[in-house]
Design an enzyme around this catalytic site. Structure first.
Site, mmCIF file in Angstrom:
data_model
loop_
_atom_site.group_PDB
_atom_site.id
_atom_site.type_symbol
_atom_site.label_atom_id
_atom_site.label_comp_id
_atom_site.label_asym_id
_atom_site.label_seq_id
_atom_site.Cartn_x
_atom_site.Cartn_y
_atom_site.Cartn_z
ATOM 1 N N LYS A 122 0.262 -8.571 15.094
ATOM 2 C CA LYS A 122 0.746 -9.919 14.764
ATOM 3 C C LYS A 122 1.003 -10.776 16.006
ATOM 4 C CE LYS A 122 2.586 -8.266 10.369
ATOM 5 N NZ LYS A 122 1.772 -8.875 9.301
ATOM 6 N N TYR A 132 5.539 -0.101 5.258
ATOM 7 C CA TYR A 132 4.083 -0.272 5.275
ATOM 8 C C TYR A 132 3.620 -0.251 6.722
ATOM 9 C CZ TYR A 132 -0.481 -2.588 4.609
ATOM 10 O OH TYR A 132 -1.817 -2.902 4.620
ATOM 11 N N ASP A 170 7.367 1.159 14.395
ATOM 12 C CA ASP A 170 6.310 0.227 13.998
ATOM 13 C C ASP A 170 6.875 -1.192 14.111
ATOM 14 O OD1 ASP A 170 4.094 -0.197 11.119
ATOM 15 O OD2 ASP A 170 4.610 -1.521 12.775
HETATM 16 P P1 KE4 Z 1 -2.526 -5.224 9.955
HETATM 17 O O1 KE4 Z 1 -3.548 -4.107 9.866
HETATM 18 O O2 KE4 Z 1 -2.417 -6.023 8.667
HETATM 19 O O3 KE4 Z 1 -2.750 -6.114 11.199
HETATM 20 O O4 KE4 Z 1 -1.086 -4.586 10.237
HETATM 21 C C1 KE4 Z 1 -0.614 -3.628 9.326
HETATM 22 C C2 KE4 Z 1 0.907 -3.579 9.402
HETATM 23 C C3 KE4 Z 1 1.508 -2.552 10.090
HETATM 24 N N1 KE4 Z 1 2.855 -2.470 10.195
HETATM 25 C C4 KE4 Z 1 3.650 -3.420 9.634
HETATM 26 C C5 KE4 Z 1 5.135 -3.304 9.781
HETATM 27 C C6 KE4 Z 1 3.083 -4.511 8.929
HETATM 28 O O5 KE4 Z 1 3.895 -5.446 8.378
HETATM 29 C C7 KE4 Z 1 1.687 -4.601 8.805
HETATM 30 C C8 KE4 Z 1 1.007 -5.724 8.050
HETATM 31 N N2 KE4 Z 1 1.862 -6.601 7.311
HETATM 32 C C9 KE4 Z 1 1.290 -7.224 6.138
HETATM 33 C C10 KE4 Z 1 2.337 -8.154 5.496
HETATM 34 N N3 KE4 Z 1 3.599 -7.556 5.362
HETATM 35 C C11 KE4 Z 1 0.033 -7.955 6.492
HETATM 36 C C12 KE4 Z 1 -0.481 -8.890 5.440
HETATM 37 C C13 KE4 Z 1 -1.767 -8.402 4.853
HETATM 38 O O6 KE4 Z 1 -1.877 -7.177 4.600
HETATM 39 O O7 KE4 Z 1 -2.652 -9.262 4.648
#
Ligand code: KE4
Length: 420
Positions: free
Chosen positions: A267, A144, A239
């Site tokens: 994060k 993701y 990523d």
């Molecule tokens: P954000 O747009 O949520 O800040 O980041 C996206 C993203 C990109 N790459 C990786 C490896 C990620 O894990 C994420 C976001 N992670 C999720 C939970 N696994 C965020 C939680 C949510 O979507 O509320």
């Protein structure tokens, strides 16, 4: 455990916010029931609106490696706020964060701040296409990278949890140049490059996956990925939104001794405030406007409050690295839980899988018993332990967790597993 105020809060939220939440990952869709509404965070604990205290293993899905309301972070944000929240003009704070990132992750020679991991991944993809003049992007099923149209294909995290790994609303045109391969599949990678090598702009991956649950790459997979991208003139994008500054001060790339061309961050780099970043080789980054022709912009990119939280967090991790402590606690947890159930872990990132087989890719991850995980989740919640609300997520040990916390967690998990 009484959740009456959370139930009321959720009912009211549902009147104004789709699904009552501002991100589906929080919707408890993967575990059933309704989300708990949080009043505050205190160190290793969450306190919900009913006054229940929970030992937190979600840590806001990764950012809070230092724990909630860390004094150094709180003080830095308060100081920044006193000077004003945002100017729409550059501040020296942004340069300080950028410089520190380049010191902690040497593959990053230049870096651009944005406001989320999604925005960082989206920008990195556009930059890779602009730099190479090519269109095809390779991603891996189950990984993701945020809700980028072109990458919302076979996506993990809440897209998998809620059963929409390829979302409605994404036109075919957005994903026709996205090639989805199987994680850890060396042969599949070789075939793709043999067939399309000179059209591939980049490969993006989670170098340690959190969004299928915790999946570890094989050394062969990583080595072949770096060799093939180099050989075919495609960019390798790590990523590290989840793994950056988490698995080591220099992220997964430090642990794996891999030098990606671009890295996506989020994060921890924001210390709990909205920050994403992307960076890498200077010759590539100089293609980004206004230095170069590839457009990317953002009103709150490099926001002073977010930069203050991120800088304080990174400086704390640099000054008092918690990684030996995190490894010790993670190993304790793995040993204690692993007796009863499959645990996959790297450092402070871990997943307890209800799966008889090792989870090595999306197909094997999807064979996990997500319903049983949901029952485990609630059994732990009732005992005061807050886990990520999905089998397809990683849990996080925080620097403020102690050996006693781990012992309590193992004891509670033993009880919970016995009653499933
Ligand atoms: P954000 O747009 O949520 O800040 O980041 C996206 C993203 C990109 N790459 C990786 C490896 C990620 O894990 C994420 C976001 N992670 C999720 C939970 N696994 C965020 C939680 C949510 O979507 O509320």
């Amino acid at each position: 455990m009484n959740h009456s105020k959370s139930i009321q809060a959720f009912a009211k939220a549902c009147q104004f916010i789709p699904g009552g939440v501002n991100s589906p990952a929080r919707a408890f869709g993967g575990v059933g029931g309704q989300p708990i509404f949080i009043a505050r965070g205190e160190g290793a604990y969450l306190v919900d609106v009913d006054g229940n205290r929970h030992l937190d293993y979600c840590g806001s899905w990764g950012p809070l490696i230092l724990g909630h309301s860390h004094p150094r972070v709180v003080e830095a944000v308060n100081r920044a706020m006193a000077n004003g929240a945002s100017f729409g003009a550059p501040t020296e704070l942004e340069t300080q964060v950028a410089e520190l990132i380049t010191k902690l992750m040497p593959s990053i020679e230049m870096v651009r701040m944005v406001s989320s991991g999604t925005e960082a991944a989206m920008s990195a993809i556009r930059l890779a296409r602009g730099y190479t003049g090519r269109d095809v992007i390779i991603k891996f099923a189950g990984c993701y990278h945020g809700h980028v149209d072109s990458l919302l294909v076979s996506a993990g995290s809440s897209a998998t949890t809620l059963g929409v790994p390829t979302s409605p609303g994404v036109p075919k045109g957005c994903t026709q140049d996205t090639l989805v391969l199987r994680y850890n599949d060396v042969a599949g990678l070789q075939e793709a490059f043999k067939a399309k090598g000179d059209t591939i702009a980049a490969v993006i991956l989670e170098p340690v996956v959190g969004n299928m649950g915790l999946v570890v790459p094989t050394k062969e997979f990583l080595a072949e990925l770096r060799r093939l991208t180099q050989h075919h003139g495609a960019l390798l994008i790590y990523d590290e939104v989840m793994t950056g500054f988490r698995l080591a001060l220099g992220g997964a790339q430090q642990l794996q001794n891999v030098k990606p061309d671009l890295t996506v961050l989020g994060k921890i780099v924001g210390g709990g405030l909205p920050v994403g970043a992307y960076g890498g080789r200077a010759d590539i980054m100089k293609k980004i406007m206004p230095a170069g022709p590839v457009f990317q912009a953002g009103t709150l990119s490099g926001n002073p409050l977010a930069m203050a939280a991120g800088l304080a967090t990174l400086e704390e991790l640099r000054d008092r690295p918690p990684y030996a402590h995190l490894e010790k606690l993670g190993a304790m947890l793995e040993a204690g839980l692993g007796v009863h159930q499959r645990v996959q872990r790297v450092g402070s990132m871990w997943t307890l899988f209800f799966n008889a087989e090792p989870v090595v890719d999306y197909d094997s991850a999807k064979k996990s018993d997500a319903a049983k995980f949901g029952r485990f989740f609630w059994a732990m919640m009732e005992r005061g332990f807050y886990l990520p609300c999905s089998q397809f997520e990683a849990a996080f040990v925080m620097a403020v967790h102690t050996e006693e916390h781990i012992r309590q967690t193992i004891a509670a998990a033993r009880e919970a597993l016995a009653m499933l």
